[in-house]
Design an enzyme around this catalytic site. Structure first.
Site, PDB file in Angstrom:
ATOM      1  CB  SER A   1      -7.920   0.732   6.077  1.00 41.97           C
ATOM      2  OG  SER A   1      -8.596   1.952   5.979  1.00 41.97           O
TER       3      SER A   1
ATOM      4  CE  LYS B   1      -3.712   2.017   2.879  1.00 39.64           C
ATOM      5  NZ  LYS B   1      -4.507   1.845   4.120  1.00 39.64           N
TER       6      LYS B   1
ATOM      7  CB  SER C   1      -7.923   3.691   3.221  1.00 38.97           C
ATOM      8  OG  SER C   1      -7.003   3.074   4.100  1.00 38.97           O
TER       9      SER C   1
END
Ligand code: GLN
Length: 430
Positions: free
Chosen positions: A126, A27, A102
């Site tokens: 997330s 990420k 997210s």
């Protein structure tokens, strides 16, 4: 490819690490030396990491291969991956839908077989919520289990590095490598790290499982999600295990507590992006004050600005006691309430998210509606306990449903064992 060849050679020489050749994605909030890092924000345009974070370094030391960086919501703020300077991430099954957030890019990458494992971050769900939307496994370990050195900070008393994969075993292998004390992060626990991957097939002969009665009866729950969770509970009951409803009276305070504390911490953490030290600097500035103001107004997206404003408000002198200090106290009570559950039960079971993947744009103009998507996932972050989302069937449109299993602090071995067992039972009954 060069790294893969070098690792092949190591395998031949029997010198390869535990994760030899494992293809992982990161990420865009994790530092990897020499690689760009933007937290999907314009604010960090052109920024290149000068070091590799501890967790990522441990994966590289065991010969994993980093395949690329993954899109996410800006500074990990969001539940739909629509808040990114690089544009929205699309769901792999239906491009009109969101993958969750997210860590949406990380979830889709695993779902679409672009990598075997993704490393994301989970501050309020997330990892688990996008895992649920994308039909993969997503683990948020206990707070302080994995070093955050080299993780872009959002809300430091909640932030956890988390793991996505299609297999619980992969998650266990990667957790084992990443977890444990770190001399450059004083917030990491010194508790020994079990060999998670070795214990995964061990199971208890019986389990005590609690589920949230109100959550299952809530109107905001999509009927297919309710049915899927009930079916899974029936499977547990059929094994002769204890499956009982419980109530958590403080549950209605979980979301407000999270959104007060997380925004307060975000406003403090993000104050370092001033246009001077990192990334974007407004060309229109004419003095120091306007350099700060214009760089931050142009560099941060709308949702990030909203969070900074909210956080600054709850920390302001006249409201500090009413909001921030109060939320801290409520947080302690919520943690106590959850801890009490684990005095009687092994696991707490609930849906990961109230719905399956929603349409892009569906909640764009209503932040409160978007925050409600985090109803079940923020609990584990507010309490600090570990939780995992596993696939649990699909809804009428074929979209994946996620089941969340929550355990007491540092019970990752048991949690992973049970997640694996639950998936095996699903296959048997299918
Ligand atoms: N959706 C939550 C938020 O926007 C969770 C984010 C996260 O876990 N990073 O704060």
């Amino acid at each position: 490819m060069q790294r893969a060849e070098a690792i092949d050679q190591k395998i031949k020489n029997k010198t390869a690490g535990k994760l030899a050749g494992l293809v992982i994605g990161l990420k865009d909030v994790l530092c990897h030396e020499g690689h760009r890092l933007q937290a999907c924000s314009r604010m960090l345009e052109g920024f290149v990491s000068q070091f590799t974070g501890t967790a990522v370094q441990r994966l590289l030391d065991e010969d994993a291969i980093v395949i690329g960086r993954q899109n996410c919501d800006e500074f990990a703020m969001g539940s739909s991956n629509e808040n990114s300077a690089f544009g929205a991430v699309k769901h792999a099954l239906d491009e009109a839908r969101v993958p969750g957030g997210s860590s949406g890019g990380s979830a889709v990458a695993v779902m679409a077989n672009m990598c075997r494992v993704s490393i994301g971050s989970d501050t309020g769900g997330s990892v688990r919520q996008p895992a649920a939307f994308c039909g993969v496994v997503g683990l948020k370990p206990t707070y302080a289990r994995i070093s955050r050195h080299g993780l872009v900070a959002y809300a430091s008393s909640f932030d956890c590095i988390g793991i996505f994969s299609k297999s619980v075993r992969d998650v266990a292998c990667v957790l084992e490598v990443m977890a444990g004390a770190d001399e450059v992060d004083s917030t990491v626990s010194r508790q020994p790290v079990p060999a998670y991957a070795n214990v995964i097939d061990t199971t208890q002969s019986s389990y005590r499982i609690a589920y949230l009665r109100d959550a299952l009866e809530s109107d905001s729950l999509q009927p297919a999600v309710r049915e899927a969770v009930k079916r899974q509970l029936d499977v547990f009951r059929a094994k002769g295990w204890v499956v009982e409803p419980i109530a958590l009276p403080l549950n209605e305070y979980v979301l407000p507590t999270y959104y007060i504390l997380a925004t307060a911490e975000a406003s403090s953490n993000l104050s370092r992006y001033d246009g001077v030290r990192y990334g974007y600097r407004s060309p229109a500035a004419h003095d120091l004050a306007s350099l700060y103001k214009k760089s931050r107004a142009e560099g941060f997206g709308k949702e990030v600005q909203r969070r900074i404003l909210l956080g600054t408000y709850v920390l302001s002198a006249s409201y500090y006691d009413a909001y921030y200090a109060q939320a801290q106290k409520v947080r302690r009570l919520i943690r106590q309430e959850i801890k009490n559950v684990f005095a009687t039960y092994d696991f707490l079971v609930m849906p990961t998210a109230p719905t399956t993947a929603f349409l892009r744009g569906q909640h764009r103009d209503n932040p409160v509606e978007m925050y409600l998507a985090d109803l079940f996932s923020v609990q584990a972050n507010v309490a600090g306990v570990p939780a995992i989302s596993i696939p649990c069937g699909v809804d009428e449109s074929g979209l994946p449903i996620g089941l969340q299993l929550v355990a007491d602090d540092f019970r990752e071995s048991e949690l992973l064992q049970f997640a694996n067992l639950a998936l095996n039972l699903q296959q048997k009954t299918a």
